[in-house]
Design an enzyme around this catalytic site. Structure first.
Site, PDB file in Angstrom:
ATOM      1  N   GLU B 306      47.088  40.807  45.209  1.00 56.77           N
ATOM      2  CA  GLU B 306      46.904  42.100  44.559  1.00 56.77           C
ATOM      3  C   GLU B 306      47.446  43.254  45.409  1.00 56.77           C
ATOM      4  O   GLU B 306      46.804  44.287  45.560  1.00 56.77           O
ATOM      5  CB  GLU B 306      45.423  42.333  44.234  1.00 56.77           C
ATOM      6  CG  GLU B 306      44.860  41.259  43.305  1.00 56.77           C
ATOM      7  CD  GLU B 306      43.419  41.536  42.890  1.00 56.77           C
ATOM      8  OE1 GLU B 306      43.126  41.392  41.708  1.00 56.77           O
ATOM      9  OE2 GLU B 306      42.606  41.881  43.760  1.00 56.77           O
ATOM     10  N   ASP B 380      38.286  34.750  38.289  1.00 54.21           N
ATOM     11  CA  ASP B 380      37.771  35.924  38.993  1.00 54.21           C
ATOM     12  C   ASP B 380      36.387  36.313  38.513  1.00 54.21           C
ATOM     13  O   ASP B 380      36.239  37.311  37.814  1.00 54.21           O
ATOM     14  CB  ASP B 380      38.736  37.102  38.822  1.00 54.21           C
ATOM     15  CG  ASP B 380      38.402  38.256  39.763  1.00 54.21           C
ATOM     16  OD1 ASP B 380      37.581  38.052  40.687  1.00 54.21           O
ATOM     17  OD2 ASP B 380      38.954  39.345  39.575  1.00 54.21           O
ATOM     18  N   GLU B 408      30.533  42.929  38.105  1.00 52.83           N
ATOM     19  CA  GLU B 408      31.816  43.470  37.661  1.00 52.83           C
ATOM     20  C   GLU B 408      32.162  43.038  36.252  1.00 52.83           C
ATOM     21  O   GLU B 408      32.674  43.833  35.467  1.00 52.83           O
ATOM     22  CB  GLU B 408      32.917  43.007  38.632  1.00 52.83           C
ATOM     23  CG  GLU B 408      34.319  43.376  38.178  1.00 52.83           C
ATOM     24  CD  GLU B 408      35.417  42.898  39.128  1.00 52.83           C
ATOM     25  OE1 GLU B 408      35.089  42.348  40.194  1.00 52.83           O
ATOM     26  OE2 GLU B 408      36.599  43.099  38.805  1.00 52.83           O
TER      27      GLU B 408
END
Lengths: 715, 715
Positions: B306, B380, B408
């Site tokens: 990332e 993820d 998240e």
């Protein structure tokens, strides 16, 4: 017996106690039990609460009195429908209470928002009446009664009349929708936009209570560097939820309006204030806002300043822009508050002159529901500035005062700087425009020019930190702002005393030294940061530490060197007739004084004059020596404050005592840093030794120049 | 009598009480008074505390026992030097206490960090001993004793032995230096970097207490998307101040290392891990860190993922990068934790395969003090993922588990989702690599491969919010992580029960329904967000709401359409041999199962297979009908949770009760939104009607597609 209860309470419940850890959440609405002797004096006066026909605001008054009196006296005071004997506390309005309607209270003295608190007899029995012409006046009066007890004033022969001297008493929250607070040093925004409107944090109610306790009657929820998203339906719904919480406490919601919103939200090609489509868009938007928030206060606008869009983008004036928005909210009773803090994109000869130059020609051209909001000084909330020359120069335009409560330029949360003295100094400044005594306060409260509307704004220092303001003493600045917005004639010292008594202790052995600390504190900041009229010496990227050497920014007036103009001859910005002639913006009597280096108050010396290093100051010292003396004195005062506080542990709970101790240690360290960095730098121009007995800076200049703080808060 | 004390306490001090407003600050370390009957059962066992020769950690143990026992029992238990009679509680190590050294405790059972709690006789008098081989073990044991009382277990015939099954039990704080928390939903970072090192917020101590109560022994203070500034002297000084606070509680500080720091801070031209200057720079930096923080844990690194820099920028491997840092910290006893969450800059055929492909070839090539930290699943932190194929595939490399505690992808703070079940499911997954029972837990605790080091990391959900985690129930996820890091064999249900009892109430009428809610809660999220193996259906720019339609992002694997692959034939990602063949990364026995649509557990159906809309599921319903059924069921479970909680007001303080109520209402609303948006979208492919009795989405698809949340928190 009391002690054993305390012990049981600690042991069994682990709850916080006067002697235990406190965290400041209660603010000045801290209703701890009064001493037994004072409590006895209250007993006969506080036997029962007599309620009025209900309204949410009267209910809030009753709840506050119930809570406060119970905690202060340790007795539950019953809430009853009518007085049953001696010691009734009656609260309400003539409309809500026939009893009050029948009492000789001369309520005309209270005006629309004020109140009367009187000791009198009802059915031959002694009673106390809190009465007003409006429900909110009753709530304000209720907080006043509690304040009397909190500050240990006997409830005898009361005949208090109080009404606010300004109409719009509003906090400006520079809060973004992502909860970042610009110039915020108390954590995130208290507005949890993401969870609104569904979740109403109990803090919203406590915020409104605290505001109401001071008479603050408005909150601009959003940053003046505005985001059009705050005007979308989803965000209006969130704002409406806050307005619903605030309404019983008399706090009206305002929003900032991004001038280009018709383009960004409405898909228009222009935001020209004279364009019919633009005007229609704002009218419709105002209608949408008022449909959700019927008592919406209005829009606050920062336009054509620091990159914000505005009417000048279309060759229109500030008046054109303000009046267009004013038209949109006028049918709903709203106002537009237009900020005078502007500076153009071209570098001016003196930034201090710009607002005056742009706004004075517009005097008389603003719509009836427009106020122009003017910072206390012409630069930007410096530790000290002379009063803004606009005050007194716009007799036909209601000017609101804009104070900064958050300490953007006074050390952030960790520096103890009581701003009551700063506010007082600004309000007491004499514009002379209608002769001696034409103070800024009289401009702001409308007396001088007969303004149709009046107001005072404070840029909030409130955040999600447990103690609301980032430090315990910064609560005093919220408090002082609110009290002065209600009555600009109050003294900063009296306010400090009141606050200390309500927030910490009534013990004179505590009150006296702490008030002394507070009263000296802002002057100390002036001295260790920028004494004698110096200003804007901050390093790049933050307003935290010193950077008087900074001279590399794109615009001349972004550089500290622009403001201090140090050279081998001397120091200071010549704003006299031989310089920028900014002095000419003041009334001739004031201008004459400021233009003359011998008559200029020494605290503004370097603001108005470029002064030779060997200029003799009032102390008999030459400028250079006086500068070193002042810088050093500022640090010494902080050291004294620190020692003074360190000796007061017995009067304060451990939690708040420790935090103040730690913060004063930081302040002392940073005061020394400011002093050393500035002296090291200015010495490169004065080329003179430090006066005898004064320590050299701890590090060479390069050390201070190399310090960087990329993550200083509040940017 | 008790009642009158309560009343006096409220009236006089306004302090919080069990029946009053609580705010969750106490977490599970909530030592409220036990019931009288249970209290009587404790009396004989808790007469005095017998201390050991002091150390900061033993002092912390004593302070916690003193505080906890006093508040739980309402009695002050004296701290004495040696037992004076019956009912002594003796705590210490053989080294700190000759008394303990002489007792038959078989302390070898406790290992380095564990403890023994035993009922036995000292001088013929009954006593309880908390003993360990290390001071920190004594602190852990002290928290255990308090937990026994908090959960109402009789202190009779105790013979408890406990030691952690993993060595490194660490929270990962994705906290930036400006206090923004990436994927944080509980306010700002608790690390107030600006005020460090001078101001030590009391929260730091309470954070360490809470961690120690679970056995968490490390905290990575900084974001894995790292900032080299955290390694500058000023920030190391700040980190050292935190380490000083944490040290008595056994919590070691770790930092993230930005791989390019030698360039950014050191002025080097490269960060090539084989470059001698780079290696020297890191060695010097490690020395600098350890000079300030002698027990520094080590570096956590996210590299070449990332956008983060890493060794692949120089055509080196992850092992080259990790080993270079490992060399630097090895002389000081530090470790390097290297994250396996990588994905390359080119779009792969299946992102799920990348970590395995990159890391398995490196097995055996990492230095002895390197651990590789692997997320529980290969994508993820989705509401549900099959276990990561790396577990079991790197026998020569210590693999740490990385769980995400912050939600998240599970609704942020306002959705009640107990993650104990998610953690348990991952740990209990069977890799089969050494036959049946080769669970992920046995990989992580080192049993399966005989790892030289072991560990478990949890991405923290802690912030500056008063209740620490943004919601009261999110505290349970911190708690569950800590308990499972200590013992991956614990059951999620037992942990939930323990937590409810400590945090809220021991009343079975409360415990039973609340534990039921918690145990169903994560499955409900799976159902209303992405049932049957769907994953990563989030809208662009946040991980808050649904965006299964998003297909316009630059990289294929940034788009939800990449993951769900809906078409008119069916739904799901074919990861079998005919598709990406990701199943081949598992042990053949597992791969065979996952590759076969008939054998794949239904919860992973669409993870591994592209399934026809009319595929018959185990319920007998075709896929489309089952999908609608699951989405709807998720919403229904939340409605049930909401009703269940609403009936429990009598057992909970008003403050926490109200917030949970409000959050469940939000969750119900947002669950419906997820269900409706996803059904509306997938129906455009299935082209089938909703099964009978199921309500159509409340709005057309376009409505959901138009919703934007530019200021969703945690980005």
């Amino acid at each position: 017996m009391k002690f054993s209860i305390v012990v049981a309470c600690v042991a069994v419940f682990g709850c916080s106690l006067p002697a235990g850890a406190e965290d400041g959440y209660d603010l000045w609405l801290r209703y701890r039990a009064v001493e037994a002797s004072f409590n006895r004096s209250l007993e006969l006066s506080l036997q029962e609460l007599v309620k009025s026909a209900g309204s949410p605001t009267l209910d809030a008054a009753g709840a506050e009195l119930l809570r406060g009196l119970a905690q202060l006296t340790g007795r539950t005071i019953p809430l009853v429908g009518s007085p049953s004997g001696a010691g009734a506390v009656v609260f309400g309005t003539p409309a809500s209470s026939p009893l009050i309607a029948g009492l000789p209270l001369s309520l005309e003295r209270a005006g629309r928002e004020g109140y009367v608190i009187r000791s009198l007899h009802i059915n031959q029995q002694p009673a106390i009446v809190i009465a007003a012409n409006s429900d909110i006046g009753v709530l304000y009066g209720s907080f006043h009664l509690l304040r009397l007890i909190q500050t240990r004033q006997p409830l005898i022969a009361l005949d208090i009349v109080s009404q606010p001297r300004t109409q719009i008493r509003v906090l400006n929250h520079w809060d973004n929708l992502d909860r970042h607070v610009e110039r915020g040093y108390a954590g995130q925004s208290i507005w949890d936009w993401h969870k609104l409107p569904s979740y109403l944090d109990p803090r919203y109610t406590d915020y409104a209570r605290a505001c109401a306790s001071l008479g603050i009657n408005g909150a601009v929820l959003t940053n003046v560097n505005a985001n059009a998203t705050s005007l979308t339906p989803a965000y209006l719904q969130k704002a409406a939820a806050l307005a619903d919480v605030f309404r019983p406490y008399g706090v009206r919601v305002y929003l900032t309006a991004r001038f280009s919103a018709p383009i960004e939200l409405g898909g228009l090609k222009t935001a020209d204030p004279l364009d019919p489509q633009v005007r229609a868009w704002w009218k419709a938007k105002a209608g949408e806002v008022y449909a959700r928030i019927p008592d919406f206060g209005g829009f606050l606008v920062k336009a054509n300043s620091e990159g914000q869009p505005g009417p000048q983008d279309y060759r229109r004036t500030h008046a054109d822009g303000a009046n267009m928005l004013a038209d949109a909210v006028a049918p709903h009773g709203g106002v537009v508050i237009w900020r005078a803090f502007v500076y153009s994109n071209e570098s001016p000869d003196d930034r201090a002159k710009q607002a005056y130059n742009e706004f004075v020609p517009l005097d008389g051209r603003f719509a009836d529901n427009v106020l122009v909001q003017v910072k206390n000084g012409a630069i930007d909330f410096q530790p000290r500035e002379p009063f803004h020359p606009l005050f007194g120069a716009m007799p036909k335009t209601p000017l609101m005062m804009e104070f900064q409560i958050t300490k953007e330029y006074l050390g952030f949360a960790t520096h103890l700087a009581y701003l009551g003295t700063l506010f007082e100094e600004a309000l007491d400044s004499d514009t002379m425009v209608k002769g001696k005594g034409s103070t800024v306060a009289k401009v702001v409260d409308g007396e001088l020019h007969g303004y149709r509307m009046t107001g005072m704004a404070g840029v909030s220092n409130i955040g999600a930190d447990r103690n609301w303001t980032g430090s315990h003493f910064d609560q005093a600045n919220w408090y002082a702002f609110g009290r002065l917005a209600w009555d600009p004639g109050l003294s900063a010292q009296a306010i400090a005393q009141e606050w200390v008594r309500m927030t910490f202790s009534n013990d004179p052995a505590f009150v006296e030294p702490v008030v002394t600390m507070m009263m000296r504190s802002r002057e100390a900041v002036v001295d260790y940061m920028m004494p004698l009229g110096l200003h804007h010496l901050f390093d790049t990227g933050h307003h935290y530490g010193p950077g008087p050497w900074v001279n590399n920014l794109n615009r001349a007036d972004w550089n500290p060197t622009y403001y201090h103009r140090a050279d081998t001859n001397g120091l200071g910005f010549d704003r006299g007739p031989g310089g920028s002639n900014a002095v000419a913006q003041y009334h001739p009597k004031v201008a004459t004084q400021f233009a003359d280096i011998r008559k200029t108050p020494e605290q503004f010396l370097l603001w108005f004059h470029h002064v030779p290093w060997d200029h003799r100051t009032s102390s008999g010292r030459i400028l250079w020596d006086e500068l070193v003396h002042r810088y050093t004195h500022g640090v010494e005062v902080v050291s004294q404050m620190r020692r003074s506080w360190a000796g007061l542990g017995q009067y304060v709970d451990a939690g708040r005592f420790a935090q103040v101790n730690a913060f004063l240690a930081i302040q002392e360290q940073e005061a020394q840093w400011w002093r050393d960095a500035c002296i090291a730098y200015f010495q490169t121009f004065s080329k003179r030794p430090l006066p005898a007995g004064f320590a050299a800076p701890a590090h060479p200049l390069e050390y201070y120049q190399a310090l960087k703080f990329p993550y200083a808060p509040g940017r």
